[in-house]
Design an enzyme around this catalytic site. Structure first.
Site, PDB file in Angstrom:
ATOM      1  N   LEU A  58      11.056   2.947   4.095  1.00  0.00           N
ATOM      2  CA  LEU A  58      11.989   2.796   5.208  1.00  0.00           C
ATOM      3  C   LEU A  58      13.419   3.044   4.749  1.00  0.00           C
ATOM      4  O   LEU A  58      13.759   2.862   3.583  1.00  0.00           O
ATOM      5  CB  LEU A  58      11.855   1.399   5.820  1.00  0.00           C
ATOM      6  CG  LEU A  58      10.453   1.053   6.353  1.00  0.00           C
ATOM      7  CD1 LEU A  58      10.500  -0.254   7.145  1.00  0.00           C
ATOM      8  CD2 LEU A  58       9.877   2.166   7.208  1.00  0.00           C
ATOM      9  N   GLY A 103       7.401   1.490   2.669  1.00  0.00           N
ATOM     10  CA  GLY A 103       6.951   2.352   3.757  1.00  0.00           C
ATOM     11  C   GLY A 103       6.170   3.568   3.280  1.00  0.00           C
ATOM     12  O   GLY A 103       5.309   4.086   4.001  1.00  0.00           O
ATOM     13  N   ASN A 127       6.630  -3.754  -1.720  1.00  0.00           N
ATOM     14  CA  ASN A 127       7.549  -4.566  -2.520  1.00  0.00           C
ATOM     15  C   ASN A 127       8.682  -5.174  -1.713  1.00  0.00           C
ATOM     16  O   ASN A 127       9.750  -5.483  -2.254  1.00  0.00           O
ATOM     17  CB  ASN A 127       8.100  -3.716  -3.661  1.00  0.00           C
ATOM     18  CG  ASN A 127       8.852  -2.496  -3.146  1.00  0.00           C
ATOM     19  OD1 ASN A 127       8.493  -1.953  -2.102  1.00  0.00           O
ATOM     20  ND2 ASN A 127       9.886  -2.084  -3.856  1.00  0.00           N
ATOM     21  N   GLU A 128       8.457  -5.372  -0.421  1.00  0.00           N
ATOM     22  CA  GLU A 128       9.522  -5.837   0.473  1.00  0.00           C
ATOM     23  C   GLU A 128      10.191  -7.120  -0.019  1.00  0.00           C
ATOM     24  O   GLU A 128      11.410  -7.264   0.069  1.00  0.00           O
ATOM     25  CB  GLU A 128       8.980  -6.035   1.892  1.00  0.00           C
ATOM     26  CG  GLU A 128       8.884  -4.760   2.716  1.00  0.00           C
ATOM     27  CD  GLU A 128       7.687  -3.887   2.357  1.00  0.00           C
ATOM     28  OE1 GLU A 128       6.934  -4.248   1.430  1.00  0.00           O
ATOM     29  OE2 GLU A 128       7.499  -2.852   3.002  1.00  0.00           O
TER      30      GLU A 128
END
Lengths: 252, 252, 252
Positions: A58, A103, A127-128
Site C-alpha cells: 500500500l 499489500g 508486516n503491518e
C-alpha cells in the site's frame, strides 16, 4: 499481456517499487476486469518488472495528510483489488521475483499458486504491525486460509517477513526456485492448473473462497469507516509521517 | 512480579502441584487484573515455582461431592481465568518447566508463545477423556486454533499428552529447550514480542481471538449449566471419586 | 463382521471395484445402523475385499441417463452414508488396502484413523474436477477438517490423488504401512482408541464434528436440488457419458 496458450502475464511496473497508489490500483482493477471478460485467457501470471521488488504494498502517501474522503476512496480501491483477485475465475499464479511485504503479500496470497525467487533479500509477509498499523480482517482471513490460525496469529502480531526457506516451510509460498527460473516454473505450474476442466475448477475455487469473500462484501462500508477513523488518528498520522520521512532520508 | 523492562513474571505456587483450586483461580484472576491495569507492565511470563509440574490442572476436589452451586461457582472461575488470559492485552509467554496436563495445558494455550523444558517427564495436552470427562468447547476451540482441526480431534479423543519432541512437532508448543534455559529463553522470546508497537499488536491479537472468546461470552451461562449437570451425574461422580482415591493411595 | 473384542470388520465386496451403487449404499447404511445399535460392538474397521481397490467411489451409472427423481434418491443415499459414518459413535478405522478416489476417499475421511497400504498404485483423494464435476460442500468441509484450508483448496481444484508418501505428508492418511500389515495395524490402532472411556470419547467426537454435520443436515434438501440440477445439465451428462464409454473400452 502474453497469450501463449491462454496465459496472460501482468508485469507490475509502477516505479520505483510498485507501490499500490490509487492510480496504480485503479489500473490493475481495470486490467483484471478486461482479462476476466476476454475469453481467450484462462490463466494469469502476476509478476514484477521492477528489479528486486514484487510490490512494496500500500502507498503510505495515500494514507497520510489527506482528507477522510480520500482515505475512503483509497480503501475502496484496495478492497476492490482484493475482491477481484481473490474471486478471479482465472487460474492465478504469482511469480514473486522480489521483496513482497504487506499489500504485495496480500496480492500474492490471492493466487492459486505462489513461486518465490530464492534470494535472501526477497522476504514475504504481512508486516503491518511494524509500522504501528493493523492488517484488516480480510488480510487476516486470507493469511489464516493459507498458513492456518496459529502461524497467522504469530506472523501478524510480530509483523514477520519470511525469507524464502522459512516462507516455504510455513506455507506462505508453494515453491522456492532459483531467481532465473521463476518465470519458466510459473508457466509450468499454470499449465498444470489449466489442464483441469475450467467449469469444475472455477466452481470449486468459488466454493473454497465464498465465505471469506462474502465476509468483506457484507461488511464493506463498515470496513471503510473503520479504516478512515483509524488512519485519521493523530498518533497514526504522526507515526506514518515519521516513517515516510525516514524513507526519504534513506533514499536521499 | 519482576519488573525488568516491563516484564512481570508470575510463578505458580500452590503446593504440591499447582492444582487450580477455586482459591488459586481467584488469586490468579486478581493478579492478572492488577497487571493489566498497571501501565508499567507490557509483558507477562507464566511459569511454575513447584518442581516438576507447571500445573496439574483443574482441581477434582472442587468437582466431586460438592453442591451444584459450588460446581457453578467453580466453573465460572475457570471461565474467568481463560477469558482473562486469552484476551490479555499483555504479551503472554508460557515458560513450561514441568508437567502440563488438562487445565495446565489450557493456560499454556492462551499464551502468545510457549516454551517447554526438554524433559521426557514433562508432557502437555488436554487429557480429559482419560478421566472419563470431556473438555468443553472453548478448550477445544483454543486447541484447534493452535494445532488445527485434525490434530485436535485426535488429541482430544485420545486424551494425548505430548512429550517434548512430539509437542513441538504437532505445534502445541513453539520451542523445546534444555530445562535450565527455559527462563532465559522466555525472556528473549518476550523481548521479540515487546519490540512490536503495543497498540498495533494488541489490536491484531484481539482480531485473531475475538470470535473464539465471543463464543464463550455468548454461551457462558449455558456452559455453566452444561458443566453442572454433566459433573453432577452419578457415573461421573463415581469415576472422579475412584480417581481421587487412587491418587491418594499413590501418595500414601 | 468379526467380533474379537468388540471390533466389527466391514469388508466392502461389490464387484468389480466397490462402486457406490444405490443398492450398495443402502446395504452399507443398513449394516451401519445395525452395528450402531448392537451394544456388543464399540469399534468398526472398514476395508475392502476386492483386490487393488478400496472403493472406486460414486457410481456414475446412477448419475447418467436417469430421471431427476432417481438422481435425488441417489444423492440422498450418499448424504445418508456420510452422515452415518461421520457421526458414528463407534471408533471408525479405515484399512485402505487399494485405490481410494472420490467417494472412496470420502468414506475414509469420515474415519477416526486412516491406514494406507504402501503401494504406489493406491492413491487417495477427491478427484472430482478431473471428471468435470464438483465435490459438494460437505466433501470439502470433511477434507478441510482433515488437511487444512490451503491444502484442500489445492487438492480439490487440481483433483489430486495422493500416492502413499504424499498422502502421509499432507495428512490425508495417518499411517502408511506395508500392504500385508494393513489389517493387523488397523487392529492395533483401533485398540488404542477403544482404550478410551466410550462416553467421553463419543461426546468429544460429537463436539468436534457437530458444526460440519449440522451444515449438511440444515441444507440437505437444498443440496439434493443443487446436485440434481447440476448433474442434469446437458454438458455434464455428455462428459459423464464420454467418461463411461472410455471406461468400457478400457475393460473391453
Amino acid at each position: 499481456p502474453d497469450a501463449s496458450a491462454g496465459v496472460a502475464v501482468m508485469r507490475f511496473n509502477n516505479p520505483p517499487v510498485n507501490t499500490l497508489s490509487l492510480e496504480f490500483l485503479t489500473e490493475l482493477v481495470i486490467s483484471l476486469e478486461k482479462l476476466e471478460n476476454d475469453k481467450s485467457f484462462r490463466g494469469l501470471i502476476i509478476t514484477s518488472d521492477r528489479p528486486g521488488v514484487f510490490s512494496a504494498g500500500l502507498d503510505l502517501r495515500e494514507m497520510c495528510g489527506r482528507s477522510p474522503a480520500h482515505y475512503a476512496e483509497y480503501w475502496k480501491a484496495v478492497q476492490e483489488l482484493w475482491l477481484r483477485l481473490y474471486q478471479s475465475s482465472l487460474v492465478l499464479v504469482a511469480a514473486i521475483n522480489g521483496a513482497c511485504p504487506a499489500g504485495g503479500c496480500l496480492m500474492a496470497l490471492t493466487s492459486d499458486h505462489r513461486i518465490l525467487a530464492d534470494n535472501p533479500k526477497y522476504s514475504i509477509g504481512l508486516n503491518e504491525t511494524l509500522l504501528g498499523i493493523v492488517a484488516p480482517f480480510w488480510f487476516k482471513d486470507t493469511l489464516v486460509n493459507t498458513i492456518g490460525h496459529r502461524a497467522a496469529e504469530r506472523a501478524l502480531q510480530l509483523g514477520l517477513l519470511f525469507p524464502p526457506a522459512q516462507a516455504l516451510q510455513v506455507g506462505i509460498v508453494d515453491q522456492v526456485v532459483p531467481e532465473e527460473r521463476v518465470q519458466s516454473v510459473a508457466l509450468s505450474a499454470i499449465a498444470q492448473w489449466m489442464a483441469i476442466p475450467d467449469h469444475a475448477r472455477q466452481l470449486t475455487k468459488a466454493m473454497m473462497r465464498k465465505a471469506t469473500a462474502s465476509r468483506l462484501i457484507t461488511h464493506r462500508d463498515e470496513d471503510v469507516q473503520n479504516f478512515v477513523s483509524f488512519i485519521s488518528r493523530d498518533s497514526i498520522q504522526k507515526s506514518l509521517q515519521l516513517y515516510l520521512e525516514r524513507l526519504k532520508q534513506k533514499k536521499g
